[in-house]
Design an enzyme around this catalytic site. Structure first.
Site, short mmCIF file in Angstrom:
data_model
loop_
_atom_site.label_atom_id
_atom_site.label_comp_id
_atom_site.label_asym_id
_atom_site.label_seq_id
_atom_site.Cartn_x
_atom_site.Cartn_y
_atom_site.Cartn_z
N GLY A 1 -44.73 -29.82 -4.30
CA GLY A 1 -45.64 -29.52 -5.40
C GLY A 1 -44.89 -29.47 -6.73
O GLY A 1 -45.40 -29.91 -7.76
N ARG B 1 -53.52 -30.44 -2.32
CA ARG B 1 -53.25 -29.34 -3.26
C ARG B 1 -53.84 -29.65 -4.64
O ARG B 1 -53.91 -30.80 -5.05
CB ARG B 1 -51.74 -29.08 -3.32
CG ARG B 1 -51.25 -28.54 -1.99
CD ARG B 1 -49.75 -28.31 -1.96
NE ARG B 1 -49.34 -27.24 -2.86
CZ ARG B 1 -48.07 -26.90 -3.04
NH1 ARG B 1 -47.10 -27.55 -2.39
NH2 ARG B 1 -47.76 -25.93 -3.87
N ASP C 1 -44.01 -16.60 -2.99
CA ASP C 1 -43.52 -17.38 -1.84
C ASP C 1 -43.01 -16.49 -0.71
O ASP C 1 -42.78 -16.96 0.41
CB ASP C 1 -42.42 -18.36 -2.29
CG ASP C 1 -42.96 -19.41 -3.25
OD1 ASP C 1 -44.19 -19.62 -3.29
OD2 ASP C 1 -42.17 -20.01 -3.99
#
Ligand code: SPQ
Length: 431
Positions: free
Chosen positions: A95, A123, A316
């Protein structure tokens, strides 16, 4: 598909480790080295698949990059050194690569197509395409300009004032890379703190960016000059070993030279509130990035509420935080974390589904998870699936620490996205 089995012998985690280089900083070092004038040398570059995708894309854009194994040398010729690629740029699973390059390439005078794997194509890309289009960019994507592949006909852009709808370092960085090439002052306001590696790197490469609170001003066009970059260890990789130590009685671990940028270490703040024994020492600065050695010792933990502005600072790490919470006394609530649904997988769903398979007491909510901790209660072990998500795969491998039976992780190859040597490093720390 590879299946990897992790043995839950409950062996303490002990010794010292230097985790591989920071993924966010490695991407940015190659990108900034490519748009700067002169030579950039990078030590500690992360050889994970994501960063290798960025490296391959920059090479395809005509940048000379030497790789000696230990050191990456980027021969930058400024923004004008980038050339139209002869084929589609493959961002793989990354990403960061697709979003940062969308910003960079929107202002280059040529045509590019950015594509990746099945996960990347699911995404959301509207979050970069919309503001870049407001700057005058010409970008096209699937399903109403929202999903990759993205094609870009680069052209001169104009500066805008823009408020980001979500705190996202990737969106901010894409717009800063566009703003660096654009006449006038681009002003970006974030709803909350997101990781600031791009801002720090612009300054390290001799650029100028002004930040007040959550507002950033970048005046363009700017030229940058090549530097030597030393990439700190990735806190997000360190997080798995910190978790292993906190879950396993008798553990005592030192992690050397880890990046401790305040926008990245929300997990440490929360763990300290939970009673975790975590200490920083030997604090120093590498290219404007704070670095420290981190010492972790096993101890009992209590539950916490995790939400609000803390979330982008540990986004994350939330899957592994959920795992740690299974061992904390009380009920941990993770909220305001809907962004987890648009990562490599829907990380709320995959975390809950997979941890339940091995006996965790955890449930999904609209914007997070509720974890009921049972200190000392062992997981059952069994077969789980990373679902192609590196952070889920590594979190599940660490869950074996809390199990008397083995935990087999399907699609274990995903771990190589950010931490190719994870399995061997973990084995080396079990005493
Ligand atoms: O690059 P990618 O795939 O988006 O990586 C992830 C990860 O877990 O490694 C997220 F899936 O980290 C992002 C992070 O969540 C990396 C990143 C960056 O380097 O700028 C920023 C964060 O995303 P966001 O939403 O803040 O832009």
């Amino acid at each position: 598909m590879t299946e990897s089995t992790f043995f839950g012998e409950g062996k303490p985690i002990a010794g010292e480790i230097a985790v591989p280089g920071d993924k966010s900083i490695s991407h940015r070092a190659v990108i900034f080295g490519s748009i700067a004038s002169g030579t950039t040398t990078i030590d500690g570059f992360l050889r994970g698949n994501d960063c290798l995708s960025t490296l391959a894309c920059m090479r395809a854009l005509g940048v000379g990059i030497d790789d000696s194994g230990d050191r990456i040398t980027v021969h930058g010729h400024g923004f004008d050194g980038l050339k139209e690629p002869s084929s589609v740029l493959d961002v793989g699973n990354s990403g960061t690569t697709i979003r940062l390059l969308s910003g960079l390439l929107s202002a280059r005078p040529f045509y590019t197509v950015l594509a990746g794997d099945a996960s990347i194509h699911k995404r959301p890309m509207g979050r970069v395409i919309d503001p870049l289009t407001m700057m005058g960019g010409k970008l096209w994507a699937r399903r109403g300009n929202r999903f990759a592949p993205i094609s870009i006909k680069g052209r001169p852009l104009h500066a805008i004032r823009y408020t980001l709808p979500v705190a996202s370092a990737q969106v901010k960085s894409a717009l800063l890379l566009a703003g660096l090439q654009t006449e006038g002052v681009t002003v970006l306001t974030e709803p909350g703190p997101s990781r600031d590696h791009t801002e720090r790197m612009i300054q390290a490469f001799g650029g100028d960016i002004r930040t007040e609170g959550f507002m950033h001003r970048i005046a363009g066009p700017q030229t940058l000059a090549g530097i030597h970059v030393r990439v700190p260890g990735d806190f997000s990789s360190a997080a798995f070993f910190i978790a292993a130590a906190l879950l396993t009685p008798g553990s005592h671990l030192v992690l050397r030279s880890v990046g401790v940028n305040p926008t990245r270490i929300g997990m440490v703040d929360i763990l300290r509130k939970m009673g975790g024994n975590i200490h920083f020492s030997n604090e120093r600065d590498w290219n404007g990035e704070p670095v420290a050695d981190i010492e972790v010792e096993y101890g009992t933990l209590r539950a916490a509420e995790i939400g609000g502005p803390a979330i982008p600072r540990l986004i994350d790490e939330l899957p592994v935080m959920a795992l740690i919470a299974t061992e904390a006394e009380g009920t941990t609530v993770i909220k305001d974390a809907a962004e987890l649904k648009v990562k490599e997988t829907n990380r709320i769903q995959t975390t809950v589904e997979q941890l339940r398979k091995i006996g965790a007491d955890i449930e999904e909510t609209d914007d997070g998870m509720i974890v009921r901790g049972h200190p000392g209660r062992r997981f059952t072990g069994g077969t789980v699936d990373s679902a192609g998500d590196h952070r889920i795969g590594m979190m599940l491998a660490i869950a074996a620490q809390k199990s008397d039976n083995p935990v087999s992780v399907c699609n274990a190859e995903a771990m190589a996205v950010s931490f190719p040597s994870f399995r061997d490093r973990l084995a080396a720390l079990k005493k």
